[in-house]
Design a protein around this motif. Structure first.
Motif, PDB file in Angstrom:
ATOM      1  N   PRO A 120      45.149  41.258  27.960  1.00 53.53           N
ATOM      2  CA  PRO A 120      46.558  41.510  27.703  1.00 53.53           C
ATOM      3  C   PRO A 120      46.709  42.574  26.629  1.00 53.53           C
ATOM      4  O   PRO A 120      45.780  42.736  25.834  1.00 53.53           O
ATOM      5  CB  PRO A 120      47.088  40.145  27.240  1.00 53.53           C
ATOM      6  N   PRO A 121      47.798  43.299  26.514  1.00 50.84           N
ATOM      7  CA  PRO A 121      49.035  43.137  27.264  1.00 50.84           C
ATOM      8  C   PRO A 121      49.177  44.102  28.439  1.00 50.84           C
ATOM      9  O   PRO A 121      50.297  44.351  28.862  1.00 50.84           O
ATOM     10  CB  PRO A 121      50.073  43.473  26.206  1.00 50.84           C
ATOM     11  N   PHE A 122      48.092  44.619  28.992  1.00 50.71           N
ATOM     12  CA  PHE A 122      48.264  45.621  30.048  1.00 50.71           C
ATOM     13  C   PHE A 122      48.192  45.008  31.436  1.00 50.71           C
ATOM     14  O   PHE A 122      47.845  43.830  31.593  1.00 50.71           O
ATOM     15  CB  PHE A 122      47.246  46.743  29.880  1.00 50.71           C
ATOM     16  N   SER A 123      48.473  45.853  32.451  1.00 51.01           N
ATOM     17  CA  SER A 123      48.613  45.331  33.805  1.00 51.01           C
ATOM     18  C   SER A 123      47.282  44.851  34.362  1.00 51.01           C
ATOM     19  O   SER A 123      47.267  44.050  35.296  1.00 51.01           O
ATOM     20  CB  SER A 123      49.208  46.398  34.708  1.00 51.01           C
ATOM     21  N   GLY A 124      46.155  45.340  33.816  1.00 51.21           N
ATOM     22  CA  GLY A 124      44.863  44.854  34.278  1.00 51.21           C
ATOM     23  C   GLY A 124      44.759  43.348  34.115  1.00 51.21           C
ATOM     24  O   GLY A 124      44.216  42.636  34.962  1.00 51.21           O
ATOM     25  N   PHE A 125      45.316  42.853  33.018  1.00 50.64           N
ATOM     26  CA  PHE A 125      45.296  41.412  32.757  1.00 50.64           C
ATOM     27  C   PHE A 125      46.103  40.665  33.806  1.00 50.64           C
ATOM     28  O   PHE A 125      45.634  39.670  34.381  1.00 50.64           O
ATOM     29  CB  PHE A 125      45.850  41.145  31.351  1.00 50.64           C
ATOM     30  N   VAL A 126      47.316  41.171  34.069  1.00 53.72           N
ATOM     31  CA  VAL A 126      48.169  40.498  35.047  1.00 53.72           C
ATOM     32  C   VAL A 126      47.484  40.472  36.405  1.00 53.72           C
ATOM     33  O   VAL A 126      47.455  39.441  37.091  1.00 53.72           O
ATOM     34  CB  VAL A 126      49.535  41.214  35.136  1.00 53.72           C
ATOM     35  N   GLY A 127      46.887  41.623  36.790  1.00 46.91           N
ATOM     36  CA  GLY A 127      46.210  41.717  38.077  1.00 46.91           C
ATOM     37  C   GLY A 127      45.071  40.722  38.181  1.00 46.91           C
ATOM     38  O   GLY A 127      44.949  39.983  39.156  1.00 46.91           O
ATOM     39  N   LYS A 128      44.200  40.717  37.163  1.00 45.39           N
ATOM     40  CA  LYS A 128      43.052  39.816  37.220  1.00 45.39           C
ATOM     41  C   LYS A 128      43.497  38.356  37.166  1.00 45.39           C
ATOM     42  O   LYS A 128      42.936  37.496  37.840  1.00 45.39           O
ATOM     43  CB  LYS A 128      42.100  40.120  36.063  1.00 45.39           C
ATOM     44  N   PHE A 129      44.506  38.088  36.343  1.00 43.72           N
ATOM     45  CA  PHE A 129      45.004  36.723  36.230  1.00 43.72           C
ATOM     46  C   PHE A 129      45.546  36.247  37.571  1.00 43.72           C
ATOM     47  O   PHE A 129      45.262  35.124  38.015  1.00 43.72           O
ATOM     48  CB  PHE A 129      46.092  36.670  35.151  1.00 43.72           C
ATOM     49  N   ALA A 130      46.294  37.130  38.233  1.00 49.94           N
ATOM     50  CA  ALA A 130      46.854  36.760  39.533  1.00 49.94           C
ATOM     51  C   ALA A 130      45.742  36.543  40.544  1.00 49.94           C
ATOM     52  O   ALA A 130      45.812  35.623  41.376  1.00 49.94           O
ATOM     53  CB  ALA A 130      47.815  37.839  40.014  1.00 49.94           C
ATOM     54  N   LEU A 131      44.698  37.374  40.482  1.00 48.50           N
ATOM     55  CA  LEU A 131      43.566  37.205  41.401  1.00 48.50           C
ATOM     56  C   LEU A 131      42.884  35.863  41.169  1.00 48.50           C
ATOM     57  O   LEU A 131      42.563  35.136  42.115  1.00 48.50           O
ATOM     58  CB  LEU A 131      42.555  38.332  41.198  1.00 48.50           C
ATOM     59  N   LEU A 132      42.662  35.532  39.888  1.00 47.12           N
ATOM     60  CA  LEU A 132      42.022  34.257  39.567  1.00 47.12           C
ATOM     61  C   LEU A 132      42.879  33.097  40.057  1.00 47.12           C
ATOM     62  O   LEU A 132      42.374  32.153  40.678  1.00 47.12           O
ATOM     63  CB  LEU A 132      41.813  34.135  38.050  1.00 47.12           C
ATOM     64  N   GLY A 133      44.193  33.190  39.770  1.00 43.58           N
ATOM     65  CA  GLY A 133      45.103  32.131  40.189  1.00 43.58           C
ATOM     66  C   GLY A 133      45.089  31.946  41.697  1.00 43.58           C
ATOM     67  O   GLY A 133      45.004  30.818  42.201  1.00 43.58           O
ATOM     68  N   ALA A 134      45.119  33.092  42.424  1.00 45.40           N
ATOM     69  CA  ALA A 134      45.159  33.012  43.885  1.00 45.40           C
ATOM     70  C   ALA A 134      43.864  32.438  44.427  1.00 45.40           C
ATOM     71  O   ALA A 134      43.872  31.665  45.391  1.00 45.40           O
ATOM     72  CB  ALA A 134      45.415  34.390  44.468  1.00 45.40           C
ATOM     73  N   SER A 135      42.724  32.789  43.802  1.00 44.92           N
ATOM     74  CA  SER A 135      41.455  32.274  44.315  1.00 44.92           C
ATOM     75  C   SER A 135      41.372  30.768  44.084  1.00 44.92           C
ATOM     76  O   SER A 135      40.835  30.032  44.912  1.00 44.92           O
ATOM     77  CB  SER A 135      40.272  32.998  43.666  1.00 44.92           C
ATOM     78  N   LEU A 136      41.911  30.301  42.962  1.00 44.35           N
ATOM     79  CA  LEU A 136      41.914  28.851  42.719  1.00 44.35           C
ATOM     80  C   LEU A 136      42.880  28.153  43.676  1.00 44.35           C
ATOM     81  O   LEU A 136      42.611  27.048  44.145  1.00 44.35           O
ATOM     82  CB  LEU A 136      42.304  28.566  41.270  1.00 44.35           C
ATOM     83  N   ALA A 137      44.000  28.818  43.961  1.00 44.84           N
ATOM     84  CA  ALA A 137      45.005  28.207  44.826  1.00 44.84           C
ATOM     85  C   ALA A 137      44.499  28.056  46.253  1.00 44.84           C
ATOM     86  O   ALA A 137      44.939  27.174  46.982  1.00 44.84           O
ATOM     87  CB  ALA A 137      46.282  29.039  44.805  1.00 44.84           C
ATOM     88  N   SER A 138      43.575  28.939  46.661  1.00 47.77           N
ATOM     89  CA  SER A 138      43.081  28.854  48.038  1.00 47.77           C
ATOM     90  C   SER A 138      41.883  27.932  48.139  1.00 47.77           C
ATOM     91  O   SER A 138      41.152  27.956  49.127  1.00 47.77           O
ATOM     92  CB  SER A 138      42.732  30.255  48.543  1.00 47.77           C
ATOM     93  N   LEU A 139      41.675  27.101  47.123  1.00 48.64           N
ATOM     94  CA  LEU A 139      40.445  26.301  47.025  1.00 48.64           C
ATOM     95  C   LEU A 139      40.200  25.356  48.198  1.00 48.64           C
ATOM     96  O   LEU A 139      39.084  25.329  48.723  1.00 48.64           O
ATOM     97  CB  LEU A 139      40.435  25.531  45.703  1.00 48.64           C
ATOM     98  N   PRO A 140      41.185  24.590  48.660  1.00 46.13           N
ATOM     99  CA  PRO A 140      40.815  23.654  49.730  1.00 46.13           C
ATOM    100  C   PRO A 140      40.278  24.358  50.973  1.00 46.13           C
ATOM    101  O   PRO A 140      39.412  23.816  51.659  1.00 46.13           O
ATOM    102  CB  PRO A 140      42.138  22.934  50.041  1.00 46.13           C
TER     103      PRO A 140
END
Lengths: 540, 115
Positions: free
Chosen positions: A420-440
């Motif tokens: 943070p606070p740049f967009s790289g953080f938001v991008g990576k955070f969203a990628l991590l979140g999405a990968s966890l969300a697709s877990l099942p």
């Protein structure tokens, strides 16, 4: 008004082509008008890209019946004529090209444009090729625009000449010529088997193939996949990339940051089309692409750690971001695509800014200072200035140029490593979140590997960048470099765009999610391009 | 005809690949050219090999598609030839620049040390 809007999709191709031709015809001595013309052309492309984006997103009333714009060149309908297709993803890539192109062009006006001949026309032709690749809805035109882009990039890669640049350029040209020949084989084979080159018509034709022809098609798709992976800089097809990118002049390196993403874009576009209609062979999507991307990420990370010069490091960062994107697109499920598009935009802008920053930071430094510093460090021979002259360095004012460079460097580091606070953080955070969300649905191993890869590559980037940054910026023995507004401005502007992307992420994220959604809605894509149902395939 | 055609494509592609893997820039460029010829012939063959069939509609023959050969690969081949020619010419310039700047025609810009 609507008549005029209807012809908007062709302008991103036509405009740089005409400008480039005019620039070729005008003599080099008329310096100011040439620069004004190039700048105007890129500004115009920016405006067109914005208008197309607004239309694709439904913000602006468009002449298109759906959110996907189809422009029939020559007025023939799709299966027979050639079409350009604008959807959300294509419009976003156009805008990205225009922003990066504008920044690189303004930067190069300060000095680099004069380092060789025909810089300005080649730059326009490169933009034409890029825009064309994003817009085309036809496999052979994809090849043609690839070639336009590459031919211009050969010239730009060699801009400024010199031994190392020509040596790296030679490898770059040879590898890409070979890849183009493979592209031709694949395109011809696909035409020979399916009888079409139109991307929208392809899935239906493939589904109707008999088993023998289907195998031939799979071979052709495999070759095509290899070509796109070469362009995307995927391991093991990327050994040409660090040398070629690291040796270009800085503004060219900046615009080259988007060239690898062209391969990723083509892979995504064609991969999704084939995958969603259930006819995708191995190289498009699936675990194969996932592991390929993961290894690319690992190799890029090792390269980042091993790099002893900032420009080479920047080239390896491009490899890392390519690997990250390929991994995300190869991931099970479609949740990661939206965040990956956001990450793509952020990483292209970030690496573009970094390529330009590196050269400014390296000015006034001794040749080989980095190499010497590393061997000093390794053998414990570091000189101790501070113990010899303890009082001398106290209270030295930081010159404005150095302050700017340091700030931009820190911003770039934060951006590229995903803090943070740049967009790289938001991008990576969203990628991590999405990968966890697709877990099942996704295997646990994949999720773990992806998260580990993403975090480790960021950590390695942070270590390498701060190590080299200390060496470059806390170098006592050099004078502060002279910067011009024309050079500092584009870097600052790109960083501000990234900051804006990070501080107001809702709009950009929503757009990326919508882009990914419409990308996977291939029914709408096919219906917009080829409206009427096709006659059944005649067996050959 | 198919056998001769396939042999021609195969031999040119084989020779081209061998030459591309050679260490001298001139060999590489000849290899790329041979490979480009092979690819162009291959594209041509993808429209199916027909003897004596015209690619454009002839009013005397009528409009039955069975009488004509596929015109599209021929158009593709023209484009491919033009692009291949231009990029090869460009590669030739890079080759000469590399020879002039590095003083050797080795693809790596320097002679291998152990020979």
């Amino acid at each position: 008004m609507s008549d005029w809007l209807q012809h908007l999709p062709i302008l991103p191709i036509l405009m740089p082509m005409l400008t480039g031709t005019l620039l070729l015809l005008s003599s080099d001595s008329r310096h100011a008008p040439r620069i004004a013309l190039s700048l105007l052309a890129v500004l115009f492309q920016l405006a067109v890209a914005l208008a197309l984006l607004a239309q694709a997103d439904g913000q602006l009333t468009s002449a298109w019946p759906t959110s996907i714009g189809v422009y029939a060149l020559g007025g023939w309908a799709a299966p027979f004529g050639i079409v350009l297709v604008v959807d959300r993803l294509a419009a976003a890539m156009l805008l990205l090209t225009a922003i990066l192109g504008l920044a690189a062009l303004v930067y190069s006006i300060a000095r680099w444009e004069k380092a060789g001949v025909h810089y300005l026309p080649l730059f326009q032709f490169l933009l034409m090729g890029l825009n064309g690749t994003f817009l085309t809805g036809d496999l052979f035109n994809l090849f043609v625009f690839f070639e336009v882009m590459l031919a211009a990039s050969y010239g730009l890669a060699l801009h400024g000449s010199g031994g190392p640049r020509v040596r790296a350029g030679l490898h770059y040209v040879a590898v890409n010529l070979l890849a183009s020949l493979f592209f031709l084989i694949a395109a011809a084979l696909i035409y020979g088997v399916t009888g079409t080159l139109n991307l929208a018509e392809l899935p239906q034709r493939v589904a109707a193939l008999n088993i023998g022809d289907r195998q031939l098609f799979d071979v052709a798709a495999a070759i095509l996949g290899v070509v796109f992976l070469v362009k995307a800089g995927a391991w093991p097809l990327n050994f040409w990339l660090p040398a070629a990118y690291g040796n270009t002049v800085p503004p060219v390196g900046a615009i080259f940051a988007i060239l690898t993403k062209v391969g990723v874009y083509a892979l995504l576009r064609i991969g999704v089309l084939l995958q969603e209609s259930g006819v995708a062979p191995a190289p498009f999507g699936g675990t194969w692409l996932f592991y390929c991307g993961l290894i690319t990420m690992a190799i890029g990370t090792l390269g980042v750690l091993a790099a002893q010069k900032l420009d080479r490091l920047a080239a390896f960062l491009v490899v890392v971001s390519s690997g990250t994107l390929l991994t995300a697109f190869g991931f099970t499920g479609t949740l990661l695509t939206g965040p990956a598009i956001y990450y793509l935009i952020s990483s292209v802008l970030g690496s573009g800014a970094f390529f330009m920053l590196v050269e400014m930071a390296e000015r006034n430094r001794q040749q080989g200072a980095d190499l010497l510093a590393i061997s000093f460090e390794a053998f414990g021979m570091e000189k101790r200035h501070d113990s010899e002259h303890p009082d001398e360095m106290v209270g030295v004012a930081i010159p404005a140029a150095m302050a700017f460079l340091g700030l931009s460097f820190v911003s770039c580091v934060l951006l590229l490593t995903g803090l943070p606070p740049f967009s790289g953080f938001v991008g990576k955070f969203a990628l991590l979140g999405a990968s966890l969300a697709s877990l099942p649905h996704a295997p646990l191993l994949h999720v773990g590997l992806f998260i580990a890869g993403l975090l480790l590559s960021g950590l390695a980037g942070l270590i390498a960048l701060s190590r080299l940054g200390i060496r470059v910026f806390w170098d006592m023995q050099r004078q502060s470099p002279h910067l011009q507004w024309l050079e500092a401005g584009p870097v600052a502007a790109l960083l501000v765009v990234c900051l804006w992307l990070a501080l107001l992420p809702e709009a950009a994220m929503a757009y990326c999610a919508a882009a990914s959604q419409s990308l996977y809605d291939i029914g709408a894509y096919i219906d917009s391009v080829v409206p009427q149902p096709l006659p059944p395939e005649i067996p050959q | 005809m198919e056998a001769i055609f396939a042999l021609a494509v195969g031999i040119m592609a084989g020779a081209g690949i061998y030459l591309i893997l050679r260490p001298r820039t001139f060999q590489v460029i000849i290899g790329l050219s041979l490979l480009a010829y092979a690819v162009n012939l291959f594209i041509f063959a993808m429209g199916r090999l027909r003897h004596g069939a015209p690619p454009v509609i002839d009013p005397r023959l009528g409009s039955d598609p069975a009488l004509y050969t596929d015109p599209l690969p021929q158009a593709l081949v023209l484009t491919a030839i033009v692009i291949g020619f231009a990029t090869t010419a460009l590669f030739l310039v890079v080759l000469l620049a590399s020879r002039g700047l590095n003083g050797t025609d080795h693809v790596d810009g320097r002679e291998p040390e152990d020979e």
